[in-house]
Design a protein around this motif. Structure first.
Motif, PDB file in Angstrom:
ATOM      1  N   ALA A   1      18.578  39.106  39.207  1.00  0.00           N
ATOM      2  CA  ALA A   1      17.152  38.774  39.213  1.00  0.00           C
ATOM      3  C   ALA A   1      16.643  38.565  37.790  1.00  0.00           C
ATOM      4  N   VAL A   2      17.051  39.426  36.873  1.00  0.00           N
ATOM      5  CA  VAL A   2      16.608  39.305  35.483  1.00  0.00           C
ATOM      6  C   VAL A   2      17.194  38.041  34.842  1.00  0.00           C
ATOM      7  N   VAL A   3      18.460  37.745  35.118  1.00  0.00           N
ATOM      8  CA  VAL A   3      19.067  36.523  34.579  1.00  0.00           C
ATOM      9  C   VAL A   3      18.329  35.298  35.112  1.00  0.00           C
ATOM     10  N   ARG A   4      17.996  35.289  36.400  1.00  0.00           N
ATOM     11  CA  ARG A   4      17.247  34.151  36.973  1.00  0.00           C
ATOM     12  C   ARG A   4      15.877  34.019  36.325  1.00  0.00           C
ATOM     13  N   GLU A   5      15.185  35.146  36.108  1.00  0.00           N
ATOM     14  CA  GLU A   5      13.885  35.101  35.425  1.00  0.00           C
ATOM     15  C   GLU A   5      14.030  34.501  34.033  1.00  0.00           C
ATOM     16  N   PHE A   6      15.048  34.923  33.304  1.00  0.00           N
ATOM     17  CA  PHE A   6      15.268  34.406  31.954  1.00  0.00           C
ATOM     18  C   PHE A   6      15.536  32.899  31.987  1.00  0.00           C
ATOM     19  N   ILE A   7      16.351  32.460  32.917  1.00  0.00           N
ATOM     20  CA  ILE A   7      16.670  31.029  33.013  1.00  0.00           C
ATOM     21  C   ILE A   7      15.409  30.220  33.297  1.00  0.00           C
ATOM     22  N   ARG A   8      14.585  30.686  34.235  1.00  0.00           N
ATOM     23  CA  ARG A   8      13.332  29.950  34.533  1.00  0.00           C
ATOM     24  C   ARG A   8      12.441  29.889  33.298  1.00  0.00           C
ATOM     25  N   TRP A   9      12.333  31.001  32.551  1.00  0.00           N
ATOM     26  CA  TRP A   9      11.536  31.022  31.322  1.00  0.00           C
ATOM     27  C   TRP A   9      12.139  30.063  30.289  1.00  0.00           C
ATOM     28  N   TYR A  10      13.446  30.116  30.111  1.00  0.00           N
ATOM     29  CA  TYR A  10      14.136  29.287  29.122  1.00  0.00           C
ATOM     30  C   TYR A  10      13.935  27.804  29.410  1.00  0.00           C
ATOM     31  N   LEU A  11      13.884  27.444  30.695  1.00  0.00           N
ATOM     32  CA  LEU A  11      13.674  26.046  31.091  1.00  0.00           C
ATOM     33  C   LEU A  11      12.207  25.639  31.094  1.00  0.00           C
ATOM     34  N   ARG A  12      11.328  26.589  30.748  1.00  0.00           N
ATOM     35  CA  ARG A  12       9.891  26.343  30.690  1.00  0.00           C
ATOM     36  C   ARG A  12       9.320  25.907  32.036  1.00  0.00           C
ATOM     37  N   ARG A  13       9.795  26.533  33.097  1.00  0.00           N
ATOM     38  CA  ARG A  13       9.275  26.240  34.421  1.00  0.00           C
ATOM     39  C   ARG A  13       7.849  26.758  34.524  1.00  0.00           C
ATOM     40  N   PRO A  14       6.987  26.061  35.256  1.00  0.00           N
ATOM     41  CA  PRO A  14       5.592  26.498  35.378  1.00  0.00           C
ATOM     42  C   PRO A  14       5.500  27.937  35.884  1.00  0.00           C
ATOM     43  N   GLY A  15       4.706  28.733  35.186  1.00  0.00           N
ATOM     44  CA  GLY A  15       4.478  30.106  35.583  1.00  0.00           C
ATOM     45  C   GLY A  15       5.568  31.092  35.200  1.00  0.00           C
ATOM     46  N   ALA A  16       6.678  30.599  34.676  1.00  0.00           N
ATOM     47  CA  ALA A  16       7.788  31.493  34.311  1.00  0.00           C
ATOM     48  C   ALA A  16       7.422  32.300  33.076  1.00  0.00           C
ATOM     49  N   LYS A  17       7.831  33.555  33.093  1.00  0.00           N
ATOM     50  CA  LYS A  17       7.581  34.445  31.962  1.00  0.00           C
ATOM     51  C   LYS A  17       8.879  35.118  31.553  1.00  0.00           C
ATOM     52  N   LEU A  18       8.976  35.429  30.281  1.00  0.00           N
ATOM     53  CA  LEU A  18      10.136  36.151  29.770  1.00  0.00           C
ATOM     54  C   LEU A  18      10.201  37.502  30.467  1.00  0.00           C
ATOM     55  N   PRO A  19      11.372  37.885  30.996  1.00  0.00           N
ATOM     56  CA  PRO A  19      11.463  39.169  31.694  1.00  0.00           C
ATOM     57  C   PRO A  19      11.069  40.332  30.786  1.00  0.00           C
ATOM     58  N   GLU A  20      10.364  41.292  31.363  1.00  0.00           N
ATOM     59  CA  GLU A  20       9.984  42.487  30.616  1.00  0.00           C
ATOM     60  C   GLU A  20      11.208  43.378  30.437  1.00  0.00           C
ATOM     61  N   ARG A  21      11.337  43.935  29.242  1.00  0.00           N
ATOM     62  CA  ARG A  21      12.466  44.833  28.973  1.00  0.00           C
ATOM     63  C   ARG A  21      12.064  46.275  29.231  1.00  0.00           C
ATOM     64  N   PRO A  22      13.035  47.088  29.641  1.00  0.00           N
ATOM     65  CA  PRO A  22      12.733  48.508  29.804  1.00  0.00           C
ATOM     66  C   PRO A  22      12.614  49.171  28.433  1.00  0.00           C
ATOM     67  N   ALA A  23      12.067  50.377  28.428  1.00  0.00           N
ATOM     68  CA  ALA A  23      12.032  51.148  27.185  1.00  0.00           C
ATOM     69  C   ALA A  23      13.476  51.386  26.725  1.00  0.00           C
ATOM     70  N   ALA A  24      13.631  51.685  25.441  1.00  0.00           N
ATOM     71  CA  ALA A  24      14.971  51.981  24.924  1.00  0.00           C
ATOM     72  C   ALA A  24      15.583  53.125  25.700  1.00  0.00           C
ATOM     73  N   GLY A  25      16.865  53.059  25.866  1.00  0.00           N
ATOM     74  CA  GLY A  25      17.590  54.094  26.584  1.00  0.00           C
ATOM     75  C   GLY A  25      19.030  54.125  26.124  1.00  0.00           C
ATOM     76  N   PRO A  26      19.905  54.774  26.871  1.00  0.00           N
ATOM     77  CA  PRO A  26      21.307  54.868  26.465  1.00  0.00           C
ATOM     78  C   PRO A  26      21.963  53.494  26.330  1.00  0.00           C
ATOM     79  N   TRP A  27      21.455  52.501  27.069  1.00  0.00           N
ATOM     80  CA  TRP A  27      21.990  51.136  26.995  1.00  0.00           C
ATOM     81  C   TRP A  27      21.679  50.477  25.658  1.00  0.00           C
ATOM     82  N   SER A  28      20.768  51.039  24.891  1.00  0.00           N
ATOM     83  CA  SER A  28      20.359  50.442  23.618  1.00  0.00           C
ATOM     84  C   SER A  28      21.341  50.709  22.488  1.00  0.00           C
TER      85      SER A  28
END
Length: 70
Positions: free
Chosen positions: A40-67
């Motif tokens: 889902a996040v990858v699809r959101e990013f792709i829509r944003w990257y392609l500048r599709r109408p209404g697309a927004k850059l996915p929100e990132r979670p707060a820093a965590g162990p993955w950081s």
């Protein structure tokens, strides 16, 4: 509708395990429900990257162990 018809055709990407696993943890923290929050996040990013109408850059979670870098 069968399960095969419900989802889009799988795509292949080469992503190191050291990033793919932590990405799953981060997306689950931000999007705790759903079959595949990573997809889902990858699809959101792709829509944003392609500048599709209404697309927004996915929100990132707060820093965590993955950081932490390897």
């Amino acid at each position: 509708m069968t399960d095969d018809q419900e989802y889009d055709k799988p795509r292949q990407m080469r992503i190191p395990d050291s990033e793919w696993g932590p990405f799953e943890d981060a997306t689950k923290a931000q999007h705790p429900t759903g079959r595949s929050p990573r997809a889902a996040v990858v699809r959101e990013f792709i829509r944003w990257y392609l500048r599709r109408p209404g697309a927004k850059l996915p929100e990132r979670p707060a820093a965590g162990p993955w950081s932490e870098a390897d």
